[in-house]
Each structure stands twice: as C-alpha cells, then as structure tokens.
Design a protein around this motif. Structure first.
Motif, PDB file in Angstrom:
ATOM      1  N   SER A 159       0.811  -1.216   0.000  1.00 43.88           N
ATOM      2  CA  SER A 159       0.000   0.000   0.000  1.00 43.88           C
ATOM      3  C   SER A 159       0.843   1.263   0.000  1.00 43.88           C
ATOM      4  O   SER A 159       0.320   2.358  -0.216  1.00 43.88           O
ATOM      5  CB  SER A 159      -0.933   0.004   1.216  1.00 43.88           C
ATOM      6  OG  SER A 159      -0.176  -0.080   2.418  1.00 43.88           O
ATOM      7  N   GLU A 182       3.500   3.709  -1.660  1.00 47.62           N
ATOM      8  CA  GLU A 182       4.107   4.022  -2.951  1.00 47.62           C
ATOM      9  C   GLU A 182       5.623   4.173  -2.774  1.00 47.62           C
ATOM     10  O   GLU A 182       6.108   4.628  -1.739  1.00 47.62           O
ATOM     11  CB  GLU A 182       3.519   5.314  -3.515  1.00 47.62           C
ATOM     12  CG  GLU A 182       2.029   5.260  -3.750  1.00 47.62           C
ATOM     13  CD  GLU A 182       1.644   4.269  -4.840  1.00 47.62           C
ATOM     14  OE1 GLU A 182       2.514   3.918  -5.662  1.00 47.62           O
ATOM     15  OE2 GLU A 182       0.472   3.848  -4.863  1.00 47.62           O
ATOM     16  N   ASN A 222      -3.449  -6.992  -0.964  1.00 39.04           N
ATOM     17  CA  ASN A 222      -4.195  -5.752  -0.732  1.00 39.04           C
ATOM     18  C   ASN A 222      -4.153  -4.829  -1.948  1.00 39.04           C
ATOM     19  O   ASN A 222      -5.036  -3.974  -2.110  1.00 39.04           O
ATOM     20  CB  ASN A 222      -3.650  -5.011   0.482  1.00 39.04           C
ATOM     21  CG  ASN A 222      -3.883  -5.771   1.776  1.00 39.04           C
ATOM     22  OD1 ASN A 222      -4.778  -6.618   1.851  1.00 39.04           O
ATOM     23  ND2 ASN A 222      -3.084  -5.475   2.792  1.00 39.04           N
ATOM     24  N   ARG A 223      -3.158  -4.980  -2.782  1.00 35.82           N
ATOM     25  CA  ARG A 223      -2.979  -4.071  -3.920  1.00 35.82           C
ATOM     26  C   ARG A 223      -3.611  -4.638  -5.207  1.00 35.82           C
ATOM     27  O   ARG A 223      -3.845  -3.886  -6.150  1.00 35.82           O
ATOM     28  CB  ARG A 223      -1.478  -3.822  -4.132  1.00 35.82           C
ATOM     29  CG  ARG A 223      -1.145  -2.680  -5.083  1.00 35.82           C
ATOM     30  CD  ARG A 223      -1.560  -1.348  -4.506  1.00 35.82           C
ATOM     31  NE  ARG A 223      -1.309  -0.239  -5.400  1.00 35.82           N
ATOM     32  CZ  ARG A 223      -0.261   0.581  -5.309  1.00 35.82           C
ATOM     33  NH1 ARG A 223       0.627   0.406  -4.348  1.00 35.82           N
ATOM     34  NH2 ARG A 223      -0.115   1.570  -6.143  1.00 35.82           N
ATOM     35  N   LYS A 279      -6.498  -5.660  -6.074  1.00 39.18           N
ATOM     36  CA  LYS A 279      -7.836  -5.210  -6.482  1.00 39.18           C
ATOM     37  C   LYS A 279      -7.814  -3.854  -7.176  1.00 39.18           C
ATOM     38  O   LYS A 279      -8.814  -3.432  -7.747  1.00 39.18           O
ATOM     39  CB  LYS A 279      -8.745  -5.143  -5.272  1.00 39.18           C
ATOM     40  CG  LYS A 279      -8.212  -4.278  -4.148  1.00 39.18           C
ATOM     41  CD  LYS A 279      -9.065  -4.400  -2.892  1.00 39.18           C
ATOM     42  CE  LYS A 279      -8.489  -3.600  -1.731  1.00 39.18           C
ATOM     43  NZ  LYS A 279      -9.284  -3.751  -0.495  1.00 39.18           N
ATOM     44  N   GLU A 280      -6.661  -3.154  -7.120  1.00 36.30           N
ATOM     45  CA  GLU A 280      -6.572  -1.838  -7.764  1.00 36.30           C
ATOM     46  C   GLU A 280      -6.241  -1.940  -9.248  1.00 36.30           C
ATOM     47  O   GLU A 280      -6.309  -0.948  -9.970  1.00 36.30           O
ATOM     48  CB  GLU A 280      -5.515  -0.980  -7.064  1.00 36.30           C
ATOM     49  CG  GLU A 280      -5.815  -0.702  -5.595  1.00 36.30           C
ATOM     50  CD  GLU A 280      -4.744   0.168  -4.956  1.00 36.30           C
ATOM     51  OE1 GLU A 280      -3.899   0.706  -5.714  1.00 36.30           O
ATOM     52  OE2 GLU A 280      -4.752   0.313  -3.726  1.00 36.30           O
ATOM     53  N   SER A 285      -6.682  -3.337 -13.151  1.00 40.84           N
ATOM     54  CA  SER A 285      -7.704  -3.854 -14.070  1.00 40.84           C
ATOM     55  C   SER A 285      -7.102  -4.251 -15.418  1.00 40.84           C
ATOM     56  O   SER A 285      -7.585  -5.174 -16.067  1.00 40.84           O
ATOM     57  CB  SER A 285      -8.810  -2.813 -14.293  1.00 40.84           C
ATOM     58  OG  SER A 285      -8.273  -1.600 -14.789  1.00 40.84           O
ATOM     59  N   GLU A 306      -1.156  -1.774 -16.281  1.00 40.69           N
ATOM     60  CA  GLU A 306      -1.097  -1.252 -14.920  1.00 40.69           C
ATOM     61  C   GLU A 306      -0.304  -2.187 -14.007  1.00 40.69           C
ATOM     62  O   GLU A 306       0.586  -1.756 -13.268  1.00 40.69           O
ATOM     63  CB  GLU A 306      -2.502  -1.065 -14.366  1.00 40.69           C
ATOM     64  CG  GLU A 306      -3.312   0.018 -15.037  1.00 40.69           C
ATOM     65  CD  GLU A 306      -4.723   0.111 -14.491  1.00 40.69           C
ATOM     66  OE1 GLU A 306      -5.271   1.230 -14.500  1.00 40.69           O
ATOM     67  OE2 GLU A 306      -5.252  -0.915 -14.036  1.00 40.69           O
ATOM     68  N   TYR A 342       3.519  -1.683 -12.358  1.00 42.00           N
ATOM     69  CA  TYR A 342       3.736  -1.752 -10.907  1.00 42.00           C
ATOM     70  C   TYR A 342       4.777  -2.810 -10.551  1.00 42.00           C
ATOM     71  O   TYR A 342       5.652  -2.582  -9.705  1.00 42.00           O
ATOM     72  CB  TYR A 342       2.423  -2.063 -10.202  1.00 42.00           C
ATOM     73  CG  TYR A 342       2.574  -2.237  -8.715  1.00 42.00           C
ATOM     74  CD1 TYR A 342       2.709  -1.138  -7.874  1.00 42.00           C
ATOM     75  CD2 TYR A 342       2.607  -3.508  -8.139  1.00 42.00           C
ATOM     76  CE1 TYR A 342       2.864  -1.304  -6.500  1.00 42.00           C
ATOM     77  CE2 TYR A 342       2.757  -3.682  -6.776  1.00 42.00           C
ATOM     78  CZ  TYR A 342       2.894  -2.583  -5.956  1.00 42.00           C
ATOM     79  OH  TYR A 342       3.055  -2.738  -4.603  1.00 42.00           O
TER      80      TYR A 342
END
Length: 822
Positions: A214, A216, A245-246, A248-249, A251, A255, A259
C-alpha cells in the motif's frame, strides 16, 4: 576473509524464470543435498561460536529489515513453518534475533533451543511454541536493565530444527519506528536505526527489505535508509508484503506490469518479490498454517492471470511472485554464498586458531612468570626502557603513530590541560601551525613560540604619578646625575617581575602537559613495534598495577622537571631584574623596538635639562612611537642604547657630577641652580650665569629659592627649555622593560627550558623510572604483578582461551571436510 567480489553478487538481478531455473539446476547438479546440509551445519556452528566469543567473521548471513507492521514477523513465521506469536513482542524486543533454521526430516514437530548468553552451548528444547515469544521478551528486558540502554546490538540466537523449514539463517532486526512507545526514551527510534545500519553494513550480509504494497515507492519512509547502506541495491532483496491488498486496484495488464517492474524508482536491474501471507491469526495447526500459505500463493497467481484484463508478463515476473519463490531464492542464494565463502572462511579459521594458540602460549608464560621474579624484573626493565626510548624518539621528531589521531592542536592543548589563555595577555595568541595536530618535539617548539608571542604582546604597564614621584624623588635625594634613568629602570624591573613571573609558570605547565601526553603515544609505538617485529620485551599486557605504576613514575618525573624548570626561569627573571644587573645599562642593546626603529640615545646634557614636573603633560611624539612599537620583537639588525649610557652621556659623566643641593616637594614650584662639581674640587656655574660659593652651613639655604614654576635641571644651552619628567620616565621605562624582555626571552628562557625539559627526558628518564620502580625488594616489586586473586584471574582466562581454541578447531575440521567435498 572473503574477497569483496564474492559478496557483491546481486540477488535481485535474475533476468528471467529460465535463468532462475537454470541456476537451480546447476546448483543441484554440482551440489548434493548432503553436501549442502553439512556446509549449512558447519556455518551454523561457526556462527554460534562467533556470537559466543565475540568473533567478527565474514559469515554470509541474511538480515531482515523493515518498518513496524510491514509484515516482517509474519515472513519469519512462514519461513519457519509454524507460528510462535513473535508479532506480540515486536515492540517488546530491542535485540536482534538470529534464527538458525535447520531442515531435519526426522523433526516432525519443531525443536527450538536458545543459545545461552555468553556461551556457545544451547539450552533445553522449548516445548511450547507460544513460550518462544516470552523467552525473547524476558531476555531482552534482562539485558537492557543490565546495560541501562533502550536497545542492544547483542543478538539472541535461536536454533529451530524442523522437517518443514529450509536450511536458512536469518537475522531479524527490530522494526523501524517513527516515535518511541510509552515508557521508552525519546531517542529510541534513532538508536534502532543506528543499530540496524551497523548490522546491515558488512558487505557479506544479504539484506531483505520489506515494505507494504500500500506504500508508494516515492513516499517510502525507509527506502532512503536502505540506500544509505546499499546505494545500488546490489546485495538487497526487496520484498513487497501484503501484495493481495494491492491486487484489487489493477484492471489492465499495463497497470500491473508497470507496478511489478518498479523500474522508475528501484532501477532497471532491481526486481522486487511480491508476497502475500494468510491474514487469519486464529490458532491453527502447523499443517493448516503451511496449507494456507500455499493457498494464498495460488490465489494471487490465479487473480493475476484471470482477474486482470490481458493477464501479466508471466515470463518476466512469475519467478518473483509468491512466498514459495522467495523462500527458494533465499535458500539457494545463501547456499551459493556459503560455497563461495568457504575457502576464505577456512583460511580465516586457520589464522584465528593460530592466534588463539599463540595467545595461550603467552598466557602460560605469564602464569609461569608470576613465580620467576628475576625474569619478571628483566621483562619489566626492558619494557620501561622501550617506553623511554620511544619518548626520546618522539621528542627528536617522529610521525608514527599518526599525528592526525594522536596529536593535538593548540586549542586542544589549552582546553585539555585546563590552563587556557596566557596570564596578562588580552589578545588571542595564535602561533604558526596552531591548527595542526602535533606531538613531541614539534608540539614543544610550538608552545615555545607561543610563549614568545605572548611575551612580546605584553606592554610596559602605565605607572601612576605617585609611584614615579616616590621613586624619582628618592633617587634625586641621594644625589647624582642618573636619577631619572635609575627611576625608569626600577619601574621596568618591577613591571617585568610582576608580568613575566606568571607567564613563565604557564609556559612550564604547558610544556609539561605536552611531555605528559607522550606516555600514551610511546605505548602505542611500542605495541606497533611489537606487532611488526615480534615481541622482544616480553608480554606485559594485563599487568594493570605495573602499567599504573609505570605511568605514575613517568608523571612524577615530568612534574619534577616542571618544578625544577620553574625555579630556573624564576632565577633568571630575578637575575635580569636585579638592581645589580647591567641589562638596563648595556651599551650594545640590540634590536629596535619596532620595524625600522632607530637607535635611541640619551646624553647627560638632556638629563640635566629634565624638569620635575609631575602634572599632566603632553608626552613627546617619540614616546608615542615607542609605546606603539613596544610589543614588536627586537630586530637584530639595529642597535639601541639605554638612556644615560650613550657615549656622549658617558663622557659627560666622566667630567662632571650633577649635584642637587636640596630636594623640595614635587608639588612645590621652585628654581634652583645646579652646581657642577669637578673632580679637582673646583666649582663652576651651570645654568644661570651666577657665581656661587661652596655650599656650606646656613649659606646653602640661600641658593634654594622658589622663583618660577618647577625644579629645573638646566644649563646654559637649554635656557628656558623644559619637558615632562613623567613622560620621559614612562618612555625610558618602556625601553628598559623591552630590553629586559628581550634578554629574558631570547637569551635565558629558551635555552633553559630546552635543557631543563628535553635533555633530561632523553638522558635521565630511563634511570629515573628504573630507580622508582625497580630499586625495591622482591616483595614490594611483586606487588605490582601478583595482586590478590591475580593467579585465579589468569587461570580463568586460560580456561576461556582453551575452550575457544577447541570450538574454533572443531569448526576448522568441519570446514576442511566441507572443502574436500567442493
């Protein structure tokens, strides 16, 4: 010691899954499981010995770093394969925890043992896994209470043998915190950061840095701290924890690929691992705990493939996703480092074993020497003579050991000696080379130059008119033509005694401090020489009482020199300021009182024209010049003649004598006729052209009349000319003061201090120390070596060395077997 290159292999540079698998294949092809196990066990035993005996060995190790709540404790439990509630004491522990994980197929249940404090032995197995956290916490609190600190770098060592853990050793460090918890010192966060940096700094250690997904990269709190330790991340494995936790961000594929690459912040060649672990903290069996770990890995990979539009770059990123990949990588990386470091470790162990054997021989000699007084005397005398020789070498000029470390600047000398500034000197004295760190003869000469600068900065102090009147009129009352000159000389002598006496004492104290510092430097030179050329004076280490007595004897010697030199320079000061000294009247006074100063001469005619006027008056411009130039050291190229001692004045004194018939009060204005008495007994007029008869009886009073404004010494040439006696005396006194200063500083003090301090240190130091320490009976001599209980202490030290030797020898034998298998 292992070469730097062997420890700089990047654990984060595996380019692809193919190369990752290829490395595993090569490792397994050339390295059997039994060989890896024996190598791992050998390093574990060596690590335990290093912790117990304080050995600093370049053992390849993994250090876990991260902030509080970044998942570091959960990762440790996952590596072990069972939970022991370490998270509950994360803020309670302030010591590193070395986890030695041993893969033992026969250990179906975890067998955990803690290494005893200050010993290589391990205690009894811990039956309950939940008790591990309590032991860690209690050991931490006991040590911190003993050391009275908030954190401690001394590690706790726990050995865990289990069928489901890898062969892996990892050092768990206290988590970074921004603020101390309640009841802890405010500087606890800084102390934790400092301790972790020191643990992570050795180049043979692999760093595992954890950070929550979570966070950055651009706002990471601790990434900069890791960069300070390993700027290019060449030996750092970055682990992104709580990766689920990350997920689900994301799509689209671009992206998640962007990351996972993290190239914009970590560099093109750095590949972090992405790990997610079970969140359920309920009590479950160890088998269920391991099943949950595997299940989370499967779910993360399924989401990346199916839950992201277009999936992700599996070929590039799959080797870095999941706890299983991280565990395999760490185990293989550590085994690779072990294999690379084995030859250097073997060589280092042989060296340490030889050193311990040599140390044991010295200890045996020391124990034997306690019963051999003659041998002990010989070694002690040789040791004292060596120290004295090194002191002489430092005085004569030496640059070993490094002056940058052992020397002192002028400011440090003043501060550490407690002497401070020079007495009576208002300006800041800065001699040449004041900022350089000097010792020995160089520091001695700098203090001497500083003394000269201080002496020449002192001006002749102003004298009140009352003092001048008391001195001048007393000399005038005794008759003679040198009253003004004698009064000025007496003022200069008194000022010199008052101002130079404390200055000389300070110079002796400063020089004694310089010589006192040479003892520790001589000890360092002696140790360096012994280590370089072998011990030739016997091993005197450990004899604390003897070293204390030797230091005291040296300090007494320097103190006696200082006391003697103070007496000598005081004697020179008394001599040069004595009324019988001719310093103020020498004809060949060298040096002008200022740059380009001309010779200063007074003749008797000018003396006979002085006026006893003690009121305020304007001094001659010559007096102003002399006062301005008072503190300039004398120039050797010019000459100065003391007032009244010039050739003209001397000629006048040979032909006549100045007589003052009666001395009035300095406040009573009058005019008197000065009668000049010839050697043949006749009388001539000097001053107003009156003929006077022999001064006798009541007629003498008629010659003293109050006429104008003062008591004049006049002659026919001067007429009505007069000047201020006070200004003339002050000017003359300043010249006498400077002359006394020059003779004292340049002729007397410099040579006296050199011969009084340096010569005895070169020629008499060894004799003085020898008489002080060795001119005693055997019983008193042995008091310096055999204190009560000293034999027991030596025996205990030998037992500790013997134990250490056995452990190191055992490790050496194991590594020899490992080396044969490589």
């Amino acid at each position: 010691m292992a070469t730097p290159n062997s420890f700089l292999t990047t654990p984060t540079k595996t380019p692809s899954e193919k190369s990752h698998s290829k490395r595993h294949h090569q490792l397994s092809a050339t390295d059997s499981a039994s060989t890896r196990a024996s190598r791992f066990e050998a390093y574990n035993r060596l690590q335990a010995a290093a912790v117990a005996f304080g050995e600093k060995l370049p053992i390849p190790e993994i250090v876990a770093l991260g902030g509080q709540s970044d998942g570091k404790s959960s990762l440790l439990e996952a590596l072990l394969g069972f939970r022991f509630n370490v998270r509950e004491v994360e803020m309670g522990t302030r010591r590193p925890l070395i986890l030695q994980m041993v893969h033992d197929p026969t250990a179906l249940d975890p067998r955990c043992r803690f290494q005893e404090e200050d010993s290589e032995e391990y205690g009894s197995p811990v039956v309950l896994a939940s008790a591990i956290a309590d032991i860690i916490k209690s050991r931490t609190e006991a040590l911190l209470k003993k050391t009275k600190t908030s954190v401690s770098p001394k590690p706790i060592v726990m050995r865990a043998e289990y069928a489901h853990c890898p062969n892996l050793t990892i050092i768990d460090t206290p988590g970074f915190v921004l603020k101390a918890k309640k009841g802890e010192p405010e500087n606890t966060p800084d102390e934790i950061l400092s301790m972790v940096k020191s643990l992570a700094s050795p180049p043979h250690r692999i760093l595992v840095f954890l950070q929550q997904s979570s966070v950055e990269w651009c706002s990471s709190l601790w990434l900069d701290a890791i960069r300070e330790i390993d700027p290019t991340f060449r030996r750092t494995v970055i682990v992104v924890s709580k990766f689920d936790n990350r997920l689900k961000e994301f799509s689209d594929r671009w992206e998640v690929d962007r990351y996972l690459s993290a190239s914009g912040y970590l560099g093109e060649n750095t590949r972090p691992f992405f790990v997610a672990l079970p969140k359920d903290r309920n009590t479950v069996s160890n088998d269920e705990f391991r099943r949950q770990i595997s299940q989370v890995d499967v779910e993360v990979l399924r989401h990346l493939r199916d839950g992201i539009k277009g999936g992700y770059d599996e070929e590039k990123f799959k080797p870095y996703i999941g706890f299983g990949c991280l565990r395999d990588y760490l185990e293989s990386e550590l085994q690779k480092r072990y294999k690379e470091a084995a030859p250097a470790t073997l060589a280092l162990l042989e060296q340490r074993c030889n050193e311990v054997t040599t140390e044991m021989s010295r200890m045996d000699s020391k124990i034997q020497a306690t019963s051999d007084v003659a041998q002990l005397r010989r070694f002690a005398m040789m040791y004292a003579a060596s120290i004295s020789t090194h002191v002489g070498a430092l005085i004569d000029g030496a640059a070993d050991p490094a002056p940058e470390q052992w020397g002192k600047s002028t400011e440090e000398e003043q501060s550490e000696s407690g002497i401070g500034s020079w007495p009576g000197v208002s300006i800041d004295i800065k001699p040449p080379n004041a900022t350089l760190r000097l010792y020995g003869g160089a520091a001695f000469e700098r203090v001497m130059h500083e003394f000269r600068c201080a002496a020449y900065s002192i001006e002749c102090p102003q004298v009140s008119r009352e003092k001048v009147a008391n001195i001048l009129l007393a000399h005038a009352g005794r008759g003679g033509g040198r009253g003004v000159m004698e009064a000025a000389a007496e003022i200069a002598r008194a000022a010199a005694r008052s101002w130079f006496a404390p200055l000389l004492d300070t110079a002796c104290d400063r020089l004694a401090f310089v010589l006192g510092n040479l003892f520790d430097i001589a000890l360092e030179r002696h140790c360096n020489q012994d280590s370089e050329y072998g011990n030739k004076t016997g091993n005197m280490d450990g004899y604390v009482s003897f070293h204390a007595s030797l230091r005291q004897a040296y300090n007494r010697f320097v103190k006696d020199l200082s006391k003697h030199c103070k007496q000598l320079v005081r004697h020179h000061l008394d001599s040069v300021t004595s009324p019988y000294s001719l310093v103020c009247y020498e004809n060949d006074c060298q040096g002008g009182f200022g740059s380009g100063a001309t010779s200063y001469r007074f003749n008797q005619a000018s003396v006979s024209s002085f006026c006893f006027e003690l009121s305020d008056g304007t001094a001659a411009s010559r007096d102003e010049t002399m006062r301005d130039q008072e503190n300039v050291p004398p120039q050797k190229s010019t000459q100065q003649t003391t007032p009244g001692k010039g050739e003209e004045g001397r000629a006048a004194l040979q032909e006549c004598q100045l007589t003052i018939p009666e001395t009035p009060s300095p406040d009573q204005p009058c005019e008197v006729v000065c009668v000049v008495k010839k050697e043949l007994g006749n009388y001539n007029e000097v001053g107003p052209k009156k003929r006077v008869s022999r001064i006798a009886g009541g007629k003498n009073a008629e010659l003293l009349r109050v006429q104008n404004g003062g008591l004049l010494f006049g002659n026919g040439d001067s007429g009505g000319r007069s000047s201020s006696a006070f200004s003339e005396i002050c000017s003359s006194a300043a010249q006498h003061f400077a002359r006394i200063r020059e003779v004292l500083v340049e002729r007397s003090v410099a040579s006296t201090l050199n011969s009084g301090f340096l010569t005895p240190c070169r020629e008499r130091l060894v004799v003085a120390i020898g008489l002080d320490l060795f001119a005693v009976n055997d019983e008193k001599f042995m008091d310096m070596f055999v204190a009560p209980g000293a034999i027991d202490v030596l025996q205990n030290e030998r037992k500790s060395l013997e134990k250490r030797q056995k452990i190191l020898q055992s490790c050496l034998n194991e590594f020899k077997n490992v080396a044969r298998a490589l």
